[in-house]
Design a protein around this motif. Sequence first.
Motif, PDB file in Angstrom:
ATOM      1  N   ALA A  18       2.421   3.390  -6.275  1.00 38.64           N
ATOM      2  CA  ALA A  18       1.818   1.947  -5.974  1.00 38.64           C
ATOM      3  C   ALA A  18       3.312   1.175  -5.732  1.00 38.64           C
ATOM      4  O   ALA A  18       2.816   0.067  -4.771  1.00 38.64           O
ATOM      5  CB  ALA A  18       0.953   1.379  -7.215  1.00 38.64           C
ATOM      6  N   GLU A  19       3.913   0.949  -6.761  1.00 35.60           N
ATOM      7  CA  GLU A  19       5.002   0.154  -6.398  1.00 35.60           C
ATOM      8  C   GLU A  19       5.927   0.515  -5.120  1.00 35.60           C
ATOM      9  O   GLU A  19       6.380  -0.626  -4.260  1.00 35.60           O
ATOM     10  CB  GLU A  19       6.016   0.215  -7.778  1.00 35.60           C
ATOM     11  CG  GLU A  19       7.077  -0.606  -7.894  1.00 35.60           C
ATOM     12  CD  GLU A  19       6.876  -2.322  -7.564  1.00 35.60           C
ATOM     13  OE1 GLU A  19       7.637  -3.028  -7.519  1.00 35.60           O
ATOM     14  OE2 GLU A  19       5.588  -2.570  -8.084  1.00 35.60           O
ATOM     15  N   ALA A  21       4.786   1.726  -2.425  1.00 36.53           N
ATOM     16  CA  ALA A  21       3.987   1.268  -1.162  1.00 36.53           C
ATOM     17  C   ALA A  21       3.749  -0.427  -1.333  1.00 36.53           C
ATOM     18  O   ALA A  21       3.927  -0.947  -0.222  1.00 36.53           O
ATOM     19  CB  ALA A  21       2.347   1.791  -1.362  1.00 36.53           C
ATOM     20  N   ARG A  22       3.798  -0.926  -2.297  1.00 35.45           N
ATOM     21  CA  ARG A  22       3.982  -2.518  -2.321  1.00 35.45           C
ATOM     22  C   ARG A  22       5.161  -2.929  -1.836  1.00 35.45           C
ATOM     23  O   ARG A  22       5.318  -4.070  -1.051  1.00 35.45           O
ATOM     24  CB  ARG A  22       3.871  -2.949  -3.829  1.00 35.45           C
ATOM     25  CG  ARG A  22       3.639  -4.632  -3.863  1.00 35.45           C
ATOM     26  CD  ARG A  22       3.629  -4.855  -5.403  1.00 35.45           C
ATOM     27  NE  ARG A  22       5.125  -4.950  -5.858  1.00 35.45           N
ATOM     28  CZ  ARG A  22       5.931  -5.722  -5.674  1.00 35.45           C
ATOM     29  NH1 ARG A  22       5.906  -6.643  -4.778  1.00 35.45           N
ATOM     30  NH2 ARG A  22       7.158  -5.769  -6.188  1.00 35.45           N
ATOM     31  N   GLN A  23       6.375  -2.420  -1.979  1.00 32.62           N
ATOM     32  CA  GLN A  23       7.655  -2.449  -1.166  1.00 32.62           C
ATOM     33  C   GLN A  23       7.699  -2.180  -0.093  1.00 32.62           C
ATOM     34  O   GLN A  23       9.143  -2.230   0.530  1.00 32.62           O
ATOM     35  CB  GLN A  23       8.674  -2.078  -2.085  1.00 32.62           C
ATOM     36  CG  GLN A  23       8.699  -2.929  -3.709  1.00 32.62           C
ATOM     37  CD  GLN A  23       9.979  -2.762  -4.497  1.00 32.62           C
ATOM     38  OE1 GLN A  23      11.012  -2.499  -4.062  1.00 32.62           O
ATOM     39  NE2 GLN A  23       9.859  -2.696  -5.922  1.00 32.62           N
ATOM     40  N   GLY A  24       6.894  -1.390   0.623  1.00 35.51           N
ATOM     41  CA  GLY A  24       6.978  -1.153   1.990  1.00 35.51           C
ATOM     42  C   GLY A  24       7.590   0.451   1.909  1.00 35.51           C
ATOM     43  O   GLY A  24       7.993   0.871   3.389  1.00 35.51           O
ATOM     44  N   ASP A  25       7.837   1.035   1.147  1.00 35.23           N
ATOM     45  CA  ASP A  25       8.517   2.252   1.319  1.00 35.23           C
ATOM     46  C   ASP A  25       7.237   3.395   1.675  1.00 35.23           C
ATOM     47  O   ASP A  25       6.089   3.021   1.736  1.00 35.23           O
ATOM     48  CB  ASP A  25       9.114   2.897  -0.156  1.00 35.23           C
ATOM     49  CG  ASP A  25      10.349   2.069  -0.564  1.00 35.23           C
ATOM     50  OD1 ASP A  25      11.133   2.100   0.066  1.00 35.23           O
ATOM     51  OD2 ASP A  25      10.345   1.272  -1.677  1.00 35.23           O
ATOM     52  N   ALA A 165       8.507   0.085 -12.125  1.00 34.01           N
ATOM     53  CA  ALA A 165       9.086  -0.842 -11.374  1.00 34.01           C
ATOM     54  C   ALA A 165      10.638  -0.650 -11.527  1.00 34.01           C
ATOM     55  O   ALA A 165      11.292  -0.624 -10.406  1.00 34.01           O
ATOM     56  CB  ALA A 165       8.661  -2.192 -11.720  1.00 34.01           C
TER      57      ALA A 165
END
Length: 249
Positions: A18-19, A21-25, A165
């Motif tokens: 999820a982290e 994806a949140r950062q655009g990876d 994170a």
Amino acid sequence: MRIAVAGGTGLLGALVVAELARQGDDPVVLARSRGVDLTDGTGLAAALDGVDAVVDVANVTTASRRRSVAFFTAATTQLLAAAARAGAGHVVTASIVGADTVDFGYYLGKRRQEELLAAGPVPWTLLRATQFHELAGQLVDRSPRPLVVVPRMASRPVAAAEVAAHLVELAHGAPQGVAQPIAGPEDHDMVDLVRRLLRATGQRRLVVPVRLPGRVGAAMTGGALVPAEPYVHGRRTYSEHLETVARSS
């Protein structure tokens, strides 16, 4: 970045995915449910095609030395070899504070994983973390009613989301070898954490504290699972964790 997450459907793994994806990876989940078996290598080559880095949070639930060592030996060997063949430039592996010194059965498997990582073919970073806030709930769920069997241990529990994170931050950086460990903001005894969780969720269970025998028990109660400075300080307290759990229960 395209980053594979070994164990990406577990507690920590799902948070890492999820982290990312949140950062655009572009996260790639490595799990049996996605057709990848870490222990025999099934599906690994295709899943790792084009990845830049790997975050390894794969796990097995056991206190058995034999089962733990067997799992982490097979999974780590397969993962590192496949990552090298795929041209991944960095493997970030999560471990446990004290796994390198405390001879608890499960920790011995993690120790073997650490050894394989350090001797492996891919540049690496190792992050040791303390017990998660979520461990108290896992102990409750695993114990037969009406009991909750809880090992006595001194800890500085940390939120799994904060560990996730930090793993992502490490994956975005250069390989470090053994990184500073991560721990929570407060000292606690696991027995007290379980009792507080039961009160917060209105459960009537009998807590049975168990001190493990010999040097392992002495190490766990004597602070071997708590890192010395310097380490990364998590901010979320156990009280904050309980507030979230109580709202969702």
